[in-house]
Design a protein around this motif. Structure first.
Motif, PDB file in Angstrom:
ATOM      1  N   VAL A 146       7.082  -9.147-118.665  1.00 45.77           N
ATOM      2  CA  VAL A 146       6.920  -8.393-119.904  1.00 45.77           C
ATOM      3  C   VAL A 146       5.441  -8.085-120.130  1.00 45.77           C
ATOM      4  O   VAL A 146       4.604  -8.975-119.979  1.00 45.77           O
ATOM      5  CB  VAL A 146       7.466  -9.186-121.120  1.00 45.77           C
ATOM      6  CG1 VAL A 146       7.206  -8.448-122.423  1.00 45.77           C
ATOM      7  CG2 VAL A 146       8.944  -9.484-120.959  1.00 45.77           C
ATOM      8  N   ASN A 147       5.152  -6.860-120.498  1.00 44.26           N
ATOM      9  CA  ASN A 147       3.798  -6.488-120.903  1.00 44.26           C
ATOM     10  C   ASN A 147       3.769  -6.273-122.403  1.00 44.26           C
ATOM     11  O   ASN A 147       4.605  -5.546-122.939  1.00 44.26           O
ATOM     12  CB  ASN A 147       3.351  -5.195-120.207  1.00 44.26           C
ATOM     13  CG  ASN A 147       2.953  -5.410-118.772  1.00 44.26           C
ATOM     14  OD1 ASN A 147       3.052  -6.507-118.243  1.00 44.26           O
ATOM     15  ND2 ASN A 147       2.507  -4.365-118.130  1.00 44.26           N
ATOM     16  N   GLU A 148       2.820  -6.912-123.067  1.00 47.02           N
ATOM     17  CA  GLU A 148       2.576  -6.689-124.496  1.00 47.02           C
ATOM     18  C   GLU A 148       1.238  -5.980-124.617  1.00 47.02           C
ATOM     19  O   GLU A 148       0.199  -6.557-124.255  1.00 47.02           O
ATOM     20  CB  GLU A 148       2.556  -8.018-125.248  1.00 47.02           C
ATOM     21  CG  GLU A 148       2.159  -7.899-126.697  1.00 47.02           C
ATOM     22  CD  GLU A 148       3.068  -7.003-127.518  1.00 47.02           C
ATOM     23  OE1 GLU A 148       2.547  -6.038-128.108  1.00 47.02           O
ATOM     24  OE2 GLU A 148       4.285  -7.260-127.551  1.00 47.02           O
ATOM     25  N   VAL A 149       1.245  -4.752-125.087  1.00 46.97           N
ATOM     26  CA  VAL A 149       0.018  -3.951-125.108  1.00 46.97           C
ATOM     27  C   VAL A 149      -0.318  -3.442-126.500  1.00 46.97           C
ATOM     28  O   VAL A 149      -1.219  -2.614-126.635  1.00 46.97           O
ATOM     29  CB  VAL A 149       0.108  -2.778-124.108  1.00 46.97           C
ATOM     30  CG1 VAL A 149       0.218  -3.286-122.681  1.00 46.97           C
ATOM     31  CG2 VAL A 149       1.250  -1.853-124.447  1.00 46.97           C
ATOM     32  N   SER A 150       0.348  -3.923-127.523  1.00 46.30           N
ATOM     33  CA  SER A 150       0.114  -3.389-128.874  1.00 46.30           C
ATOM     34  C   SER A 150      -1.276  -3.707-129.397  1.00 46.30           C
ATOM     35  O   SER A 150      -1.778  -3.015-130.280  1.00 46.30           O
ATOM     36  CB  SER A 150       1.176  -3.915-129.839  1.00 46.30           C
ATOM     37  OG  SER A 150       1.098  -5.328-129.958  1.00 46.30           O
ATOM     38  N   GLY A 151      -1.935  -4.746-128.859  1.00 41.82           N
ATOM     39  CA  GLY A 151      -3.271  -5.090-129.328  1.00 41.82           C
ATOM     40  C   GLY A 151      -4.391  -4.661-128.400  1.00 41.82           C
ATOM     41  O   GLY A 151      -5.551  -4.962-128.656  1.00 41.82           O
ATOM     42  N   ALA A 153      -0.294  -3.410-116.280  1.00 43.20           N
ATOM     43  CA  ALA A 153       0.800  -2.800-115.517  1.00 43.20           C
ATOM     44  C   ALA A 153       0.695  -3.174-114.039  1.00 43.20           C
ATOM     45  O   ALA A 153       1.711  -3.452-113.381  1.00 43.20           O
ATOM     46  CB  ALA A 153       0.784  -1.280-115.691  1.00 43.20           C
ATOM     47  N   GLN A 154      -0.525  -3.211-113.519  1.00 41.48           N
ATOM     48  CA  GLN A 154      -0.736  -3.605-112.125  1.00 41.48           C
ATOM     49  C   GLN A 154      -0.386  -5.075-111.906  1.00 41.48           C
ATOM     50  O   GLN A 154       0.177  -5.440-110.870  1.00 41.48           O
ATOM     51  CB  GLN A 154      -2.175  -3.331-111.704  1.00 41.48           C
ATOM     52  CG  GLN A 154      -2.506  -1.860-111.607  1.00 41.48           C
ATOM     53  CD  GLN A 154      -1.617  -1.144-110.604  1.00 41.48           C
ATOM     54  OE1 GLN A 154      -1.339  -1.644-109.525  1.00 41.48           O
ATOM     55  NE2 GLN A 154      -1.148   0.023-110.970  1.00 41.48           N
ATOM     56  N   LEU A 155      -0.717  -5.933-112.875  1.00 43.25           N
ATOM     57  CA  LEU A 155      -0.329  -7.347-112.775  1.00 43.25           C
ATOM     58  C   LEU A 155       1.188  -7.490-112.718  1.00 43.25           C
ATOM     59  O   LEU A 155       1.714  -8.265-111.926  1.00 43.25           O
ATOM     60  CB  LEU A 155      -0.857  -8.136-113.979  1.00 43.25           C
ATOM     61  CG  LEU A 155      -2.267  -8.631-113.919  1.00 43.25           C
ATOM     62  CD1 LEU A 155      -2.617  -9.366-115.204  1.00 43.25           C
ATOM     63  CD2 LEU A 155      -2.479  -9.544-112.738  1.00 43.25           C
ATOM     64  N   ASN A 156       1.867  -6.751-113.557  1.00 39.03           N
ATOM     65  CA  ASN A 156       3.328  -6.788-113.599  1.00 39.03           C
ATOM     66  C   ASN A 156       3.908  -6.395-112.240  1.00 39.03           C
ATOM     67  O   ASN A 156       4.752  -7.109-111.682  1.00 39.03           O
ATOM     68  CB  ASN A 156       3.818  -5.854-114.701  1.00 39.03           C
ATOM     69  CG  ASN A 156       5.279  -6.030-115.034  1.00 39.03           C
ATOM     70  OD1 ASN A 156       6.108  -6.211-114.156  1.00 39.03           O
ATOM     71  ND2 ASN A 156       5.595  -5.961-116.307  1.00 39.03           N
ATOM     72  N   ALA A 157       3.431  -5.286-111.702  1.00 37.37           N
ATOM     73  CA  ALA A 157       3.929  -4.813-110.406  1.00 37.37           C
ATOM     74  C   ALA A 157       3.584  -5.801-109.288  1.00 37.37           C
ATOM     75  O   ALA A 157       4.413  -6.063-108.405  1.00 37.37           O
ATOM     76  CB  ALA A 157       3.347  -3.439-110.094  1.00 37.37           C
ATOM     77  N   SER A 158       2.390  -6.378-109.334  1.00 42.00           N
ATOM     78  CA  SER A 158       1.980  -7.346-108.306  1.00 42.00           C
ATOM     79  C   SER A 158       2.827  -8.610-108.364  1.00 42.00           C
ATOM     80  O   SER A 158       3.187  -9.172-107.326  1.00 42.00           O
ATOM     81  CB  SER A 158       0.506  -7.705-108.470  1.00 42.00           C
ATOM     82  OG  SER A 158      -0.300  -6.579-108.264  1.00 42.00           O
TER      83      SER A 158
END
Length: 164
Positions: free
Chosen positions: A158-163, A46-51
């Motif tokens: 896009v964040n994929e966090v299912s794994g 999430a931090q990478l996305n915001a950055s």
């Protein structure tokens, strides 16, 4: 002296009871540690996305200012190199005014836990290589940056966090 010396120590039953108690504590605590690891990975993405969004907004704004030098790349109207440091070195490439997918990683602070994987000319995956195969897509725990497709389509985040 005919007295027997008294032996001190733990009996076998006492040792077994202690091991059982430790096993119960481990069974109860392990899922909590696993959940903490998952939450930390999700938060990191999430931090990478915001950055990435912030970096793109900053670079886009700077590219529109006349005080920064820019130069076109060949005969392509979609690419632009910009000198953000003022040292006559055009070291940041923009596509349609936004960071090129190969330049996004320069603008993010990544620790050693992250792996970068490119797909095609538009996608950059930054995430966790949980199975240690050098790829992040198959682990489904990554941030995907897709560079701008045209002048009216900004980059994708896009964040994929299912794994995770």
């Amino acid at each position: 002296m005919n007295q027997k010396q008294k032996q001190t120590g733990f009996t076998l039953i006492e040792l077994v009871v202690v091991i059982i108690i430790l096993a119960i504590l481990a069974i109860v605590a392990a899922p909590k540690f696993i959940t903490v690891s998952t939450e930390a990975r999700v938060s990191g993405l999430a931090q990478l996305n915001a950055s990435a969004k912030t970096a793109n907004n900053l670079v886009y704004a700077r590219s529109q200012m006349s005080s920064f030098s820019t130069q076109a790349v060949g005969s392509r109207d979609d690419l632009l190199d910009i000198d953000l440091e003022g040292d006559d070195s055009f070291n940041t490439r923009l596509k349609w005014g936004y960071l090129d997918n190969t330049d996004i990683e320069k603008w993010l602070i990544l620790d050693d836990g992250f792996v970068i994987e490119y797909q095609g000319i538009a996608n950059t995956f930054i995430g966790y290589d949980l199975n240690q195969d050098g790829k992040v897509q198959d682990d489904q725990c990554y941030f995907l940056y897709t560079q701008a497709a045209n002048a009216t389509s900004p980059p994708g985040y896009v964040n994929e966090v299912s794994g995770c």
